[in-house]
Scaffold this motif. Structure first.
Motif, short mmCIF file in Angstrom:
data_model
loop_
_atom_site.label_atom_id
_atom_site.label_comp_id
_atom_site.label_asym_id
_atom_site.label_seq_id
_atom_site.Cartn_x
_atom_site.Cartn_y
_atom_site.Cartn_z
N UNK A 62 0.81 -1.08 0.02
CA UNK A 62 0.06 -0.17 0.15
C UNK A 62 0.87 1.43 0.11
N UNK A 63 0.32 2.26 -0.61
CA UNK A 63 1.04 3.66 -0.68
C UNK A 63 1.28 4.02 0.64
N UNK A 64 0.49 3.96 1.65
CA UNK A 64 0.58 4.31 2.98
C UNK A 64 1.69 3.54 3.72
N UNK A 65 1.95 2.53 3.24
CA UNK A 65 3.13 1.66 3.90
C UNK A 65 4.59 2.00 3.43
N UNK A 66 4.62 3.05 2.55
CA UNK A 66 6.11 3.42 1.86
C UNK A 66 6.35 4.47 2.74
N UNK A 67 7.60 4.39 3.39
CA UNK A 67 8.31 5.65 4.21
C UNK A 67 9.27 6.12 3.27
N UNK A 68 8.95 7.67 2.62
CA UNK A 68 9.82 8.10 1.80
C UNK A 68 11.25 8.22 2.28
N UNK A 69 11.31 8.34 3.50
CA UNK A 69 12.58 8.78 4.28
C UNK A 69 13.71 7.56 4.31
N UNK A 70 12.94 6.24 4.02
CA UNK A 70 13.81 5.30 4.21
C UNK A 70 14.41 4.80 2.76
N UNK A 71 13.97 5.55 1.53
CA UNK A 71 13.98 5.15 0.30
C UNK A 71 15.72 5.53 0.14
#
Length: 129
Positions: free
Chosen positions: A119-128
């Motif tokens: 899910x998009x909500x499960x993606x953490x942009x800071x960990x990318x």
């Protein structure tokens, strides 16, 4: 569509016919999004994608090797990894590879992998990275 139970996991199979059920299954994945959605599988063409997917730990169902791949050290190493993970290794000729990919000049390796979704909500942009 053929299921994983219809073939011996970790085996090698030579395929020379366009009408083989496995070839038809892969062609169906390439041709129609609904087949990819229903099966949870997708097709990746090329040695680089095949090795990257294996290194990243993606589940692999099939790895099709054309004639050039069977003489390529990296392709053979990828096939060994895929086989160890239970994939069916397909030794195919150039005509079958072209039929699978619908291209006149197909890549030497084609892999069928399990989709990974989140899910998009499960993606953490800071960990990318």
């Amino acid at each position: 569509m053929e299921t994983r139970d219809n073939h011996r996991a970790g085996a090698v199979k030579q395929i020379t016919s366009h009408s083989n059920p496995i070839v038809k299954e892969i062609k169906g994945l390439v041709a129609q999004r609904k087949n990819r959605k229903q099966s949870g599988l997708f097709v990746a063409e090329g040695l680089k994608l095949a090795t990257d997917a294996l290194e990243a730990g993606w589940g692999v169902r099939y790895l099709a090797l054309g004639p050039e791949a069977r003489e390529n050290k990296i392709a053979l190493e990828a096939a060994a990894k895929a086989k160890a993970r239970g994939a069916l290794i397909l030794e195919v000729n150039t005509a079958v590879l072209g039929a699978i990919t619908r291209r006149d000049n197909p890549q030497m390796v084609v892999g069928v992998y399990e989709q990974q979704t989140m899910k998009l909500s499960d993606i953490d942009p800071k960990s990318a990275t």
